[in-house]
Motif scaffolding. Structure first.
Motif, PDB file in Angstrom:
ATOM      1  N   GLY A   1      11.034  -8.129  17.500  1.00  0.00           N
ATOM      2  CA  GLY A   1       9.794  -8.853  16.542  1.00  0.00           C
ATOM      3  C   GLY A   1       9.500  -7.852  15.404  1.00  0.00           C
ATOM      4  N   TYR A   2       8.648  -8.293  14.431  1.00  0.00           N
ATOM      5  CA  TYR A   2       8.342  -7.653  13.124  1.00  0.00           C
ATOM      6  C   TYR A   2       7.047  -7.763  12.933  1.00  0.00           C
ATOM      7  CZ  TYR A   2      13.255  -7.222  11.832  1.00  0.00           C
ATOM      8  OH  TYR A   2      14.742  -6.723  11.960  1.00  0.00           O
ATOM      9  N   ALA A   3       6.234  -7.036  12.490  1.00  0.00           N
ATOM     10  CA  ALA A   3       4.930  -7.141  11.833  1.00  0.00           C
ATOM     11  C   ALA A   3       5.013  -6.644  10.334  1.00  0.00           C
ATOM     12  CB  ALA A   3       3.922  -6.322  12.636  1.00  0.00           C
ATOM     13  N   VAL A   4       3.711  -6.875   9.778  1.00  0.00           N
ATOM     14  CA  VAL A   4       3.537  -6.530   8.258  1.00  0.00           C
ATOM     15  C   VAL A   4       2.470  -5.373   8.168  1.00  0.00           C
ATOM     16  CG1 VAL A   4       2.851  -7.281   6.007  1.00  0.00           C
ATOM     17  CG2 VAL A   4       4.270  -8.717   7.088  1.00  0.00           C
ATOM     18  N   GLY A   5       2.858  -4.392   7.304  1.00  0.00           N
ATOM     19  CA  GLY A   5       1.678  -3.362   7.418  1.00  0.00           C
ATOM     20  C   GLY A   5       2.443  -2.266   6.172  1.00  0.00           C
TER      21      GLY A   5
ATOM     22  N   ASP B   1     -10.237  -0.200   2.104  1.00  0.00           N
ATOM     23  CA  ASP B   1     -11.539  -0.476   2.892  1.00  0.00           C
ATOM     24  C   ASP B   1     -11.550  -1.169   4.174  1.00  0.00           C
ATOM     25  OD1 ASP B   1     -12.550   0.310   0.361  1.00  0.00           O
ATOM     26  OD2 ASP B   1     -12.440  -1.859  -0.682  1.00  0.00           O
ATOM     27  N   TYR B   2     -10.081  -1.196   4.578  1.00  0.00           N
ATOM     28  CA  TYR B   2     -10.005  -1.948   6.013  1.00  0.00           C
ATOM     29  C   TYR B   2      -9.099  -1.264   6.716  1.00  0.00           C
ATOM     30  CZ  TYR B   2     -12.183  -5.792   3.054  1.00  0.00           C
ATOM     31  OH  TYR B   2     -12.883  -6.614   2.368  1.00  0.00           O
ATOM     32  N   PRO B   3      -9.511   0.062   7.241  1.00  0.00           N
ATOM     33  CA  PRO B   3      -8.523   0.761   8.040  1.00  0.00           C
ATOM     34  C   PRO B   3      -8.102   0.187   9.501  1.00  0.00           C
ATOM     35  CG  PRO B   3     -10.589   1.693   7.938  1.00  0.00           C
ATOM     36  CD  PRO B   3     -10.637   0.692   6.964  1.00  0.00           C
ATOM     37  N   THR B   4      -7.414   0.360  10.154  1.00  0.00           N
ATOM     38  CA  THR B   4      -6.973  -0.300  11.298  1.00  0.00           C
ATOM     39  C   THR B   4      -6.931   1.019  12.492  1.00  0.00           C
ATOM     40  OG1 THR B   4      -4.363   0.111  10.697  1.00  0.00           O
ATOM     41  CG2 THR B   4      -5.379  -2.005  10.521  1.00  0.00           C
ATOM     42  N   ASN B   5      -5.887   1.715  12.450  1.00  0.00           N
ATOM     43  CA  ASN B   5      -5.954   3.188  13.511  1.00  0.00           C
ATOM     44  C   ASN B   5      -5.749   4.267  12.962  1.00  0.00           C
ATOM     45  OD1 ASN B   5      -3.281   2.766  13.005  1.00  0.00           O
ATOM     46  ND2 ASN B   5      -2.732   3.579  14.763  1.00  0.00           N
ATOM     47  N   THR B   6      -5.618   4.355  11.492  1.00  0.00           N
ATOM     48  CA  THR B   6      -5.287   5.671  10.730  1.00  0.00           C
ATOM     49  C   THR B   6      -6.295   5.881   9.661  1.00  0.00           C
ATOM     50  OG1 THR B   6      -3.036   5.281  11.425  1.00  0.00           O
ATOM     51  CG2 THR B   6      -3.324   6.896   9.651  1.00  0.00           C
ATOM     52  N   LEU B   7      -6.578   7.135   9.215  1.00  0.00           N
ATOM     53  CA  LEU B   7      -7.338   7.293   8.172  1.00  0.00           C
ATOM     54  C   LEU B   7      -6.332   8.249   7.392  1.00  0.00           C
ATOM     55  CD1 LEU B   7     -10.297   6.690   7.378  1.00  0.00           C
ATOM     56  CD2 LEU B   7     -11.007   9.043   8.197  1.00  0.00           C
ATOM     57  N   LEU B   8      -6.185   7.916   5.907  1.00  0.00           N
ATOM     58  CA  LEU B   8      -5.398   8.784   5.163  1.00  0.00           C
ATOM     59  C   LEU B   8      -6.081   9.573   4.428  1.00  0.00           C
ATOM     60  CD1 LEU B   8      -2.615   5.929   3.978  1.00  0.00           C
ATOM     61  CD2 LEU B   8      -2.332   7.873   5.895  1.00  0.00           C
TER      62      LEU B   8
ATOM     63  N   THR C   1      -2.085  -1.986   9.492  1.00  0.00           N
ATOM     64  CA  THR C   1      -1.234  -3.203  10.130  1.00  0.00           C
ATOM     65  C   THR C   1      -1.988  -4.570   9.426  1.00  0.00           C
ATOM     66  OG1 THR C   1      -0.732  -2.075  11.883  1.00  0.00           O
ATOM     67  CG2 THR C   1      -0.316  -4.259  12.048  1.00  0.00           C
ATOM     68  N   ALA C   2      -1.480  -5.433   9.267  1.00  0.00           N
ATOM     69  CA  ALA C   2      -1.807  -6.744   8.698  1.00  0.00           C
ATOM     70  C   ALA C   2      -2.185  -7.700  10.143  1.00  0.00           C
ATOM     71  CB  ALA C   2      -1.107  -7.474   7.862  1.00  0.00           C
TER      72      ALA C   2
ATOM     73  N   TYR D   1       1.566  -2.660  17.871  1.00  0.00           N
ATOM     74  CA  TYR D   1       0.401  -2.202  17.065  1.00  0.00           C
ATOM     75  C   TYR D   1      -0.812  -3.316  16.693  1.00  0.00           C
ATOM     76  CZ  TYR D   1       3.810   1.023  15.485  1.00  0.00           C
ATOM     77  OH  TYR D   1       5.092   1.794  15.328  1.00  0.00           O
ATOM     78  N   GLY D   2      -0.796  -3.989  17.663  1.00  0.00           N
ATOM     79  CA  GLY D   2      -2.145  -4.964  17.977  1.00  0.00           C
ATOM     80  C   GLY D   2      -3.150  -4.004  18.429  1.00  0.00           C
ATOM     81  N   LYS D   3      -4.412  -4.624  18.691  1.00  0.00           N
ATOM     82  CA  LYS D   3      -5.533  -3.853  19.036  1.00  0.00           C
ATOM     83  C   LYS D   3      -5.570  -3.238  20.237  1.00  0.00           C
ATOM     84  CE  LYS D   3      -9.648  -5.321  16.160  1.00  0.00           C
ATOM     85  NZ  LYS D   3     -10.872  -6.025  16.131  1.00  0.00           N
TER      86      LYS D   3
END
Length: 775
Positions: A57-61, A141-148, A72-73, A168-170
């Motif tokens: 599969g694929y995801a977008v991010g 403004d909407y981080p998922t699992n990473t801070l840059l 991750t979107a 990469y889901g929750k």
């Protein structure tokens, strides 16, 4: 102004521009999953687009090179892209959507204002603009699992771990920048209260303007408005050609990593904790986490088994039926099993004080039909119901967990007490009669055995005198004459197989009672007597359930023979490459674990380290219970006590031989790891490592496997077999790590076994490149 100062100012200016440079994405722009799959930033460091999710599969991010995902979107929903998606499109009507062949488009991001354009910045921030070039949405403004670097975790915001390294889901852990100024970690689906927290900066009370920040050199710190509050990491990590990121890992610990351009591997720089059992909920329900060589391992409570074999973090369930209450039905029997030094979530429904002993607490639980577990601490007994959560080993804890476990169930014979008594007496008489009969048979068998052994001892003494058995002092191996083995094999008539050092024949000993395998060493392979004796002493002392056991030998002039236990189900090659006999996926995975345990024994648990040198399916034999055992030690290399490597000529079978043999480099146990990796890929795909009847792209197995892994087509490796994609991907990653060209990159067999058992996460492997040695 000096030249150095000018250069320094130019460098700062260039870096500042890099942070603001962007790729301009206009209305009507699109990308597809299969080609032109992302919109890169100007420098190419970051990209927004499609990346692999699960196996096919694929995801977008947003991701760095080699698909190191940082955002991750659609994470709150199903983030996997539907199979019928044609493209990701910034439509002419100002929407960022997944365009499908049929059905409704899927919106990726939905700002309140119509989108006029977008940009992927070199800072890693993906930005959407309105018609007046104002920012209406940005990924920072909407981080998922990473801070840059340059990104903030604002008050009230959270990071969530991923479900796994490839999903990469929750996940099950969160890091929250609370409104009270405290940075805290919790398991998901819990309240923001101290009882569930397993990490905290202790800055509560600082106010509602505290944010978590990351600098480019990896300094991680809290700011109260614009004022420094607390440093978590002092930073100072390399920035030249590297990007430093902070990530909340799958296991619940947040860390700082460096990623060097051109190198897909992340380098760990800093961790919030070195105790990987610290995160509450790392192990599922009814299991507790314990550290083995600093690696977390989940163990079930007594009387419980893993819910998902091979996935020890998924939790445990009872291995006995809970049939009722012993207090009401006296047929039911339960016992209390103890587990010391553990901590669990407290959820007692009754607390008993002034308990004098653990036994008293156990009895209180057994007498209570609602009690399934009791905790005894000091003089207090706490009763709870299952499931238990957040278990971890805590050395020094005085807490004792007492688990109710079913034992036996007595049949209900009915009737009154006298009737029961009569039945019990009748049983005693029956048992007495049976005991007398069995004892008589045993005495008769003993007499026969004494006569037989006496007769055999005479023959044995004769054999020993003829063949000089004294040289195997310290080994309990039987010595045979050549004539004896010639007769046992009916003149070496039935051939079982051929190995690197000789031919194996089927034999029968003990008057037809015991099947054996007799290996006749070839004359051109025959070693000198001293070397043969050394080999015998080494193999004779080895005993492991995953090694074929040596039972005896014959050394009669030029005749050198070894007698092994008979393996009823042949070799792994016989069943693996035969479609009619192929084992199921779970059976194949159990076989790989058996083999890895055997190799680990050779590498780390013998008196001297042994390199087998010829690991392949033909040398893996299956006993009557389908347990895999390693055979054929004819090419094995024994290292001395102070040796870790050796130099020797090429040994092994083409296709399984590690590259260092051809390079005439020092040979270590990692050569066996390479051979195991090739065989693991064969076990996954049920095909040989070299097969020129296939297309050029598929002929060399390890090249084809890595190509399928890199392109997200892992499903094609197992054909129509129904297996969870994540399980296949996990095994493939282990195999790719094992066949790395550089021996130092290959894991040890101990690490391989931990990965096979699912107790450690597997990082993304680089391209093996072993095929480049022939270019």
């Amino acid at each position: 102004m000096s030249i150095l100062t000018i250069l320094f100012l130019l460098l700062i200016s260039t870096a500042a521009k890099a942070q603001t440079r962007s790729s301009h994405i206009t209305l009507g722009s699109s990308i597809t999953p299969s080609s032109n799959s992302s919109w890169p930033s100007p420098s190419g460091v970051f990209a927004f687009g499609f990346f692999p999710q699960h196996v096919n599969g694929y995801a977008v991010g947003i991701f760095l090179p080699e698909k190191t995902v940082v955002w991750t979107a659609n994470r709150d929903n199903d983030l996997t892209v539907p199979d019928d998606v044609v493209s990701l499109l910034l439509s002419t009507d100002g929407r960022l959507i997944l365009r499908r062949r049929q059905g409704q488009d899927v919106e990726i991001i939905s700002p309140s204002t119509t989108i006029a354009s977008a940009s992927m910045l070199d800072s890693g921030n993906f930005v959407l603009y309105d018609s007046e070039s104002r920012i209406i949405w940005q990924s920072f403004d909407y981080p998922t699992n990473t801070l840059l670097p340059g990104q903030r975790l604002q008050p009230g915001k959270e990071l969530f771990s991923s479900a796994s390294e490839t999903d990469y889901g929750k996940g099950i852990f969160r890091l929250k920048m609370q409104n009270d100024g405290n940075l805290v970690q919790y398991p998901i689906n819990t309240q923001d209260v101290a009882g569930y927290a397993y990490y905290s900066t202790g800055t509560d009370g600082a106010g509602g303007n505290v944010s978590l920040n990351l600098d480019s050199d990896g300094r991680l710190y809290l700011l109260n408005g614009s004022l420094p509050l607390q440093n978590l990491s002092n930073g100072g990590f390399p920035t030249q050609g590297s990007t430093n990121i902070m990530r909340l890992d799958v296991g619940g610990i947040f860390r700082i990593y460096s990623l060097s351009l051109g190198n897909p591997n992340l380098t760990r720089r800093w961790s919030s904790s070195n105790d990987e059992c610290l995160p509450q909920g790392f192990c599922g329900v009814n299991a507790f986490c314990t550290l083995m060589d600093n690696a977390p391992e989940c163990r079930c409570l007594p009387g419980f088994v893993y819910v998902q074999p091979g996935n020890n973090t998924a939790g445990c369930s009872r291995n006995f039926p809970l049939q009722g209450c012993a207090k009401i039905d006296d047929r039911l029997k339960y016992d209390m099993r103890r587990v010391e030094n553990t901590q669990w979530e407290g959820n007692a429904y009754e607390v008993l004080g002034k308990m004098t002993s653990e036994q008293e607490c156990s009895k209180a639980c057994l007498d209570d039909c609602n009690c399934e577990v009791a905790f005894f601490t000091g003089s207090q007994c706490r009763k709870q119901k299952l499931p238990l959560r957040f278990g971890r080993r805590s050395i020094g804890s005085s807490n004792i967990a007492l688990i109710r476990v079913g034992t036996t169930m007595e049949p209900n014979v009915g009737g009154n007490t006298n009737h029961k008594s009569i039945i019990k007496k009748e049983r005693r008489v029956d048992i007495l009669i049976i005991g007398i009969v069995l004892m008589s048979i045993a005495v008769l068998a003993l007499l026969i055995s004494v006569i037989f052994v006496h007769k055999k001892r005479k023959n044995c003494n004769k054999t020993s005198n003829e063949d000089g058995a004294n040289f195997v002092e310290g080994i309990s191996l039987k010595v045979f004459t050549f004539e004896h083995l010639f007769e046992a094999t009916h003149g070496f008539k039935e051939e079982l197989g051929r190995g690197a050092s000789g031919t194996v024949f089927k034999g029968v000993l003990q008057n037809g009672q015991k099947l054996v395998a007799v290996k006749r060493l070839e004359k051109d392979f025959a070693q000198g007597e001293r070397e043969f004796q050394t080999e015998l002493k080494t193999i004779g002392k080895m005993y492991h359930k995953n090694l074929v056991r040596l039972l005896g030998y014959c050394l009669d002039g030029d005749h050198k023979l070894l007698v092994f236990e008979y393996m009823r189900n042949g070799s792994l090659a016989d069943i693996l490459f035969n479609k009619e006999k192929q084992p199921s996926w779970e059976e194949r995975m159990e076989i790989t674990r058996d083999i890895s345990r055997g190799i680990l024994y050779l590498h780390e648990e013998c008196e001297t380290q042994i390199i087998h040198c010829d690991i392949k399916p033909q040398n893996i034999l299956m006993d009557g219970n389908w347990c895999a055992k390693i055979s054929d030690f004819g090419l094995a290399k024994h290292l001395k006590q102070d040796e870790t490597n050796t130099y020797t000529g090429i040994r092994g079978t083409k296709g399984y031989v590690a590259p260092e043999w051809y390079q005439k480099q020092a040979i270590t146990v990692k050569a066996d790891v390479y051979s195991f990796g090739v065989m693991l890929l064969e076990i996954i795909c049920c095909r040989k490592c070299v097969d020129y009847s296939r297309s050029e792209d598929e002929a060399i197995l390890e090249e084809w496997v890595y190509d399928c892994y890199a392109t997200g087509k892992i499903g094609s490796l197992i054909g129509d077999e129904m297996v969870e994609k994540r399980k296949v991907e996990r095994m493939v990653k282990i195999g790719i790590w094992c066949v790395q060209y550089d021996p130092s990159l290959r894991p040890t067999m101990k690490k391989v076994l931990l990965m096979l058992e699912g107790t450690v996460e597997i990082p993304i492997p680089p391209c093996p490149s072993s095929f480049l040695s022939s270019v």
